[in-house]
Write a protein that holds these residues in place. Structure first.
Motif, short mmCIF file in Angstrom:
data_model
loop_
_atom_site.label_atom_id
_atom_site.label_comp_id
_atom_site.label_asym_id
_atom_site.label_seq_id
_atom_site.Cartn_x
_atom_site.Cartn_y
_atom_site.Cartn_z
N GLU A 152 18.88 -21.72 35.79
CA GLU A 152 17.75 -20.96 35.43
C GLU A 152 17.21 -21.84 34.61
O GLU A 152 17.52 -22.70 34.14
N PRO A 153 15.56 -21.39 34.53
CA PRO A 153 14.68 -22.11 33.76
C PRO A 153 14.95 -22.47 32.27
O PRO A 153 14.99 -21.50 31.48
N THR A 154 15.41 -23.70 31.99
CA THR A 154 15.73 -23.83 30.51
C THR A 154 14.77 -25.33 30.07
O THR A 154 15.25 -26.01 29.07
N GLU A 155 13.99 -25.60 30.84
CA GLU A 155 13.33 -26.92 30.57
C GLU A 155 14.14 -28.16 30.45
O GLU A 155 13.81 -29.01 29.87
N MET A 156 15.21 -27.91 31.47
CA MET A 156 16.06 -28.80 31.64
C MET A 156 16.99 -28.93 30.48
O MET A 156 17.75 -29.98 30.24
N ARG A 157 16.98 -28.31 29.44
CA ARG A 157 17.91 -28.21 28.25
C ARG A 157 19.17 -27.81 28.67
O ARG A 157 19.17 -26.90 29.58
N GLU A 211 35.54 -26.90 23.94
CA GLU A 211 35.54 -27.82 25.14
C GLU A 211 35.13 -27.22 26.24
O GLU A 211 35.26 -26.09 26.80
N ASN A 212 34.08 -28.03 26.94
CA ASN A 212 33.29 -27.55 27.91
C ASN A 212 33.00 -28.73 28.99
O ASN A 212 32.14 -29.37 28.61
N ALA A 213 33.67 -28.85 30.07
CA ALA A 213 33.69 -29.89 30.90
C ALA A 213 32.24 -30.05 31.74
O ALA A 213 31.71 -31.03 32.06
N ALA A 214 31.54 -28.77 31.73
CA ALA A 214 30.25 -28.59 32.35
C ALA A 214 29.07 -29.14 31.25
O ALA A 214 28.12 -29.97 31.85
N ARG A 215 29.29 -28.91 30.10
CA ARG A 215 28.58 -29.34 29.24
C ARG A 215 28.48 -30.91 29.09
O ARG A 215 27.43 -31.66 28.96
N ASP A 216 29.61 -31.33 28.93
CA ASP A 216 30.07 -32.90 28.82
C ASP A 216 29.58 -33.48 30.32
O ASP A 216 28.56 -34.58 30.06
N LEU A 217 29.35 -32.84 31.44
CA LEU A 217 29.01 -33.78 32.45
C LEU A 217 27.57 -33.73 32.54
O LEU A 217 26.77 -34.61 32.65
N THR A 227 21.83 -36.08 32.13
CA THR A 227 20.61 -35.84 31.58
C THR A 227 20.22 -36.82 30.52
O THR A 227 19.20 -36.86 30.17
N GLY A 228 21.26 -37.05 29.72
CA GLY A 228 21.02 -37.96 28.51
C GLY A 228 20.67 -37.05 27.48
O GLY A 228 20.03 -37.57 26.36
N ALA A 229 20.97 -35.73 27.46
CA ALA A 229 20.56 -34.84 26.56
C ALA A 229 21.14 -34.90 25.16
O ALA A 229 22.29 -35.21 25.03
N ASN A 230 20.47 -34.59 24.14
CA ASN A 230 20.98 -34.61 22.70
C ASN A 230 21.43 -33.01 22.26
O ASN A 230 20.50 -32.55 22.05
N GLY A 231 22.50 -32.66 22.42
CA GLY A 231 22.82 -31.42 22.01
C GLY A 231 22.81 -30.20 22.85
O GLY A 231 22.07 -30.50 23.94
N CYS A 232 23.20 -29.04 22.43
CA CYS A 232 23.08 -27.86 23.46
C CYS A 232 22.65 -26.65 22.55
O CYS A 232 22.49 -26.53 21.44
N ASP A 233 22.00 -25.70 23.14
CA ASP A 233 21.44 -24.74 22.66
C ASP A 233 22.16 -23.15 23.22
O ASP A 233 22.80 -23.22 23.98
#
Length: 388
Positions: free
Chosen positions: A165-170, A311-317, A322-328
């Protein structure tokens, strides 16, 4: 550039399919199936009871558990009464943006995933990649619910889900649930000059809405202290009240369309319990005047939210890719919670902005599309590595 060119070509074809939720999506699914089969995928199509709509499930790589699911819905919202500057079902490029219904929500992600299928086929030697493309997400995640049941019945256990879904790649690791209902009021018509002799369905619908408003306020005090959502509490929205035919006729029918977005399941249970008591009281009052009068609620969908996990392997992957810093977290709903309900680690991450979704001149920027392709290209290397 070649990957972007291929993705754009696939997206152009996808936009040309009018897959508004009230229409069939089978032609779009058949097109995607053919593209994936050409890339070497093992494809299954699961039709609904009408045969006009279908989900697609495809796999590239070895059989077995631990795969990575790339998920997207093929349906789009209507364009009726919207002021578009170009044909909504023709991909048009202007100023580094691709315009068309469904470009960001969410055919761009589907196009990128399918464009990368030949590359996945080269690298998926240790871990499978799955494609899950569904129908009727916009009207209650109906296709997603059906597909998840198939996976559950078959005992298939992918480990990671990426919902584009559209998250601006966040990276989105949590969202509220989405429960949608239609409540019908059956009264008894009569002349407006003798209101006590009829059962005014609209008036009882208003009483029901008043209870919804009461519960709407009560939920604010139930917000979890650590809630990250905005707003932090479970919300209720009254979408429409339809009823009545004339000034001087007691309305015999009325309909209320409403929804709630639970932060926690206990809130949904609270609302449903309170409404059950209230509706029982309304039914007694209505039937005291006319035995056939009453209230009935039809459940459109009760789609669970995506619960943030320690713990979330999808988030870690996806963080690595992407090199993203943090999650929302976000207030809008997706099919992600459905996949989480069968034991998968799931995140929502895709190109485009939700601010463009459902609007006239919906678009996706080429930059966002390129970022998505880059993420999927980096995913290739993970497919040759066994699951940790």
């Amino acid at each position: 550039m070649t990957d972007l060119h291929t993705t754009r070509a696939i997206l152009s074809n996808l936009i040309a399919f009018d897959t508004t939720s009230i229409l069939p999506n089978r032609h779009c699914i058949d097109y995607l199936a053919a593209k994936l089969e050409d890339a070497g995928a093992r494809v299954e199509i699961f039709g609904d009871e009408t045969g006009k709509k279908a989900n697609l499930w495809a796999t590239i790589g070895p059989e077995g558990d631990g795969g990575i699911v790339l998920s997207g819905h093929t349906d789009v919202v209507p364009v009726a009464d919207q002021d578009w500057t170009s044909d909504p079902f023709e991909l048009v490029e202007r100023d580094g943006k691709l315009f068309g219904r469904g470009t960001c929500d969410m055919k761009a992600f589907i196009a990128a995933a399918v464009a990368m299928a030949p590359e996945f086929a080269k690298h998926a030697t240790a871990r499978p990649v799955h494609f899950a493309f569904t129908y009727d997400e916009e009207t209650g995640c109906l296709g997603g619910q059906a597909l998840v049941e198939v996976l559950r019945e078959r005992g298939l256990r992918p480990s990671i889900g990426i919902v584009g879904e559209p998250t601006e790649m966040r990276i989105i690791e949590g969202h509220k649930g989405c429960y949608e209902y239609t409540t019908h009021f059956h009264g008894s018509e009569g002349h407006g000059s003798a209101p006590d002799l009829g059962v005014n369905a609209v008036e009882y619908a208003v009483r029901f809405i008043s209870k919804l408003l009461e519960l709407k306020d009560a939920l604010k005090s139930k917000a979890p202290e650590d809630s990250r959502f905005d707003p932090p509490w479970t919300t209720i929205n009254t979408g429409s009240l339809i009823g009545g035919v004339a000034h001087n006729v007691i309305p015999g029918k009325a309909t209320v369309q409403w929804e709630m977005r639970p932060v926690q399941v206990s809130d949904a249970d609270f609302v449903k319990g309170e409404l059950a008591t209230h509706v029982e009281h309304l039914n007694q009052q209505m039937k005291a005047v006319h035995p056939d009068a009453g209230v009935h609620t039809h459940t459109i969908a009760e789609v669970v939210g995506l619960e943030p996990m320690t713990e979330n392997a999808a988030r870690d992957l996806i963080t690595e890719l992407t090199g993203a810093n943090g999650c929302d977290v976000v207030p809008f709903g997706t099919e992600a919670g459905l996949f989480q309900s069968i034991g998968m680690d799931v995140v929502v991450c895709g190109p485009g902005s939700i601010a463009q979704a459902h609007k006239p001149d919906e678009y996706i920027s080429l930059d966002q599309l390129d970022q998505c392709i880059t993420m999927l290209k980096r995913l290739c290397s993970r497919l040759s590595t066994p699951r940790p």
